[in-house]
Motif scaffolding. Structure first.
Motif: not given
Length: 178
Positions: A1-21
Motif C-alpha cells: 500500500m502506498p505510504v500516502n494512501d489514507e485508510v478510512i474507517i468503515l461503519v455500518d448503517q447505524h454508525n458502528n465501526i466494522i473495519g477500515d479500507v
C-alpha cells in the motif's frame, strides 16, 4: 500500500465501526464511512466556503460549505476535524460539536459530525489553502447559501450538513460517537 494512501474507517448503517479500507479500494457508493463537517464562521457571521479543486474525484469545482473530510483509521471525529481544518485552511481553533447525522446520495453514504468554529484573521493569521483540495475561499451568508440565488453548485453532503445545522435536526450529546 502506498505510504500516502489514507485508510478510512468503515461503519455500518447505524454508525458502528466494522473495519477500515484504503481509500483507493473504497466503494463510496456502497460503503458507509465517517466524515467531519466544520462550519467556519468569520467575525461578520458569514461562512467561509471552499471552491473545490478541479481535479477532485467527488464534485470537482463545486462549492463545499464546510471544511472537513473522511475520518481515518485511528482517529476520532474531533481529531479528524482538527487535522482537516489545519490541512485545508492552515489554522486551528476550538470546535463546538453540533451532533451527528446520516446523509446519503449518489456516490456517498456518510455518518457526519458537524462542528462549528470561528475564524478571525487577527487571531489566526492569513488562511493557507491546501492547493490540491481548495481552489479558492468565498464568504457567504447562511441565507444566500440556503436560497442559492446564483444557482451555485454546492456539494450535496455539505449542503445537507448546513440544513441539519440550521434546522436543528441534530443536537450535541455526550453520547455522540467520538
Amino acid at each position: 500500500m502506498p505510504v500516502n494512501d489514507e485508510v478510512i474507517i468503515l461503519v455500518d448503517q447505524h454508525n458502528n465501526i466494522i473495519g477500515d479500507v484504503p481509500r483507493r479500494k473504497m466503494d463510496f457508493s456502497k460503503d458507509f464511512h465517517r466524515v467531519t463537517y466544520i462550519l467556519v464562521f468569520n467575525k461578520s457571521g458569514n461562512l467561509l466556503v471552499q471552491k473545490r479543486a478541479a481535479d477532485k474525484a467527488f464534485c470537482p469545482n463545486f462549492y463545499g460549505i464546510t471544511t472537513g473530510g473522511v475520518v481515518e483509521k485511528g482517529e476520532s471525529y474531533i481529531d479528524s476535524a482538527h487535522r482537516e481544518l489545519q490541512e485545508e485552511l492552515g489554522f486551528d481553533a476550538p470546535l463546538e460539536s453540533q451532533g451527528v447525522f446520516l446523509t446519503q446520495g449518489e456516490g456517498f453514504n456518510i455518518w457526519g459530525k458537524i462542528f462549528v468554529c470561528h475564524y478571525n484573521q487577527e487571531e489566526h493569521g492569513e488562511l493557507t489553502l491546501q492547493q490540491k483540495e481548495v481552489a479558492s475561499i468565498h464568504e457567504m451568508s447562511v441565507d444566500d447559501i440556503l436560497t442559492n440565488p446564483n444557482n451555485l453548485p454546492f456539494t450535496p453532503d455539505s449542503l445537507d450538513a448546513l440544513q441539519h445545522f440550521t434546522g436543528q435536526l441534530t443536537q450535541a450529546k455526550s453520547d455522540d460517537p467520538l
